[in-house]
Design an enzyme around this catalytic site. Structure first.
Site, PDB file in Angstrom:
ATOM      1  CE  LYS A  55       2.579  17.841   3.843  1.00 48.38           C
ATOM      2  NZ  LYS A  55       1.636  18.267   4.595  1.00 48.38           N
ATOM      3  CB  SER A 271       2.799  22.012  -4.781  1.00 52.97           C
ATOM      4  OG  SER A 271       4.198  21.795  -3.941  1.00 52.97           O
TER       5      SER A 271
END
Ligand SMILES: Cc1ncc(COP(=O)(O)O)c(C=O)c1O
Length: 324
Positions: A55, A271
């Site tokens: 991110k 994840s």
């Protein structure tokens, strides 16, 4: 003074600000996880970005896009719903560039995430944990509607999010593998990673490259990922660009997070375990070629769960709620 040549080149560049050091992450082959000699599995280590996640690229793109379009000025408050990584990346970038940041996130994310956000000076507004990231989105949208002084980049609907991957991550992968990408696997959160790569890869390589999404089972949340069956499809997602969507059970995500660590020494978040599970499955269906998957973040933020140090059979028994 003459020094012997460096053995690990390229070094990753030289920059005058940490924000500019985002990207250019390593691509590492995971040879022990490959099911067949002709199929190579590559991990793109987005965990190597300055705040430890994929991110950083997105947060930089969101802020710089708003700057270029004259939508924000120093001192202004940026408001964003995020389950963690985007908030942490925005917090670092806003602190470097002189913006205030308010993030809305579910109250049951791991304590490390709260500490990281506070560390960079962000203000946190908690939404009900049982409503997941959809609850955080709803609360942030309401706050932005009620107060026009906020600027909400809204990564779920902002084209700068996939563009960060189209212009950055995807190009780096093409460059490293000389365009030989046969399958690409990423998790589905906002969809930015999948959409940016899908557009770039399909444009450059056509239909020979398969774009595969790892999606959590409904009711089995994996931090950072979302099930489209939960009722919210982020506006930046164009489902037609995905060749496949493969569900991953929470237990498999956990087991594969440990496999990455125990077999390849890769300390990744949960994840990434889910995504690695899908990459391995796709690799098993191929005879030869390159499968690339994204390691979204490292494991530091999930340490308190015990996942990395428990015996593997006990890891499988851990409460799934730990991962949200
Ligand atoms: C840990 C983690 N994995 C995966 C993703 C999914 O990435 P994207 O939002 O690009 O779909 C995110 C996004 O928030 C994340 O934080």
């Amino acid at each position: 003074m003459s020094l012997p040549p460096l053995e690990s080149r390229p070094c990753g560049g030289r920059y005058t600000d940490l924000v500019d050091a985002i990207g250019n992450t390593p691509l590492v082959e995971l040879r022990r996880l490959s099911p067949k000699p002709g199929v190579r599995i590559w991990a793109k280590l987005e965990s190597q970005n300055p705040t430890g996640s994929v991110k950083d690229r997105v947060a930089k793109a969101l802020i710089e896009d708003a700057e270029e379009r004259g939508l924000i000025k120093p001192g202004q408050t940026i408001l964003e719903p995020t389950s963690g990584n985007t908030g942490i990346a925005l917090a670092m970038i806003c602190s470097r560039k002189g913006y205030r940041l308010k993030v809305v996130m579910p109250d049951n994310v791991t304590p490390e995430r709260t500490q990281l956000l506070k560390m960079y000076g962000a203000e946190i507004v908690y939404s009900p944990g049982d409503q997941g990231s959809n609850g955080a989105v709803a609360m942030a949208v309401e706050m932005a509607a009620a107060d026009a002084s906020y600027y909400m980049p809204y990564q779920y609907g902002n084209a700068a999010n996939p563009r960060a991957h189209y212009d950055g991550t995807a190009r780096e992968i093409l460059d490293e593998l000389d365009g030989q990408v046969d399958a690409f696997v990423a998790g589905l959160g906002t969809g930015g990673t999948l959409m940016g790569h899908a557009r770039r890869f399909k444009e450059e390589l056509g239909d020979r490259v398969k774009i595969v999404a790892a999606e959590p089972m409904q009711g089995e949340p994996v931090q950072g990922l979302r099930s489209l069956d939960d009722g919210f499809i982020p506006p930046i997602i164009d489902l037609a660009l995905l060749d496949r969507k493969i569900f991953v059970a929470n237990r498999d995500a956990i087991v594969w997070t440990r496999k990455l660590l125990d077999e390849e020494g890769l300390f990744a978040g949960v994840s990434s375990g889910a995504i690695a599970r899908v990459a391995h499955r796709i690799a098993g269906e191929m005879d030869e070629g390159n499968v690339v998957f994204i390691v979204c973040d490292d494991g530091w933020k999930y340490l308190s769960s015990g996942l990395y140090t428990l015996p593997v059979d006990e890891v499988e028994q851990l409460e799934s709620t730990l991962w949200w």
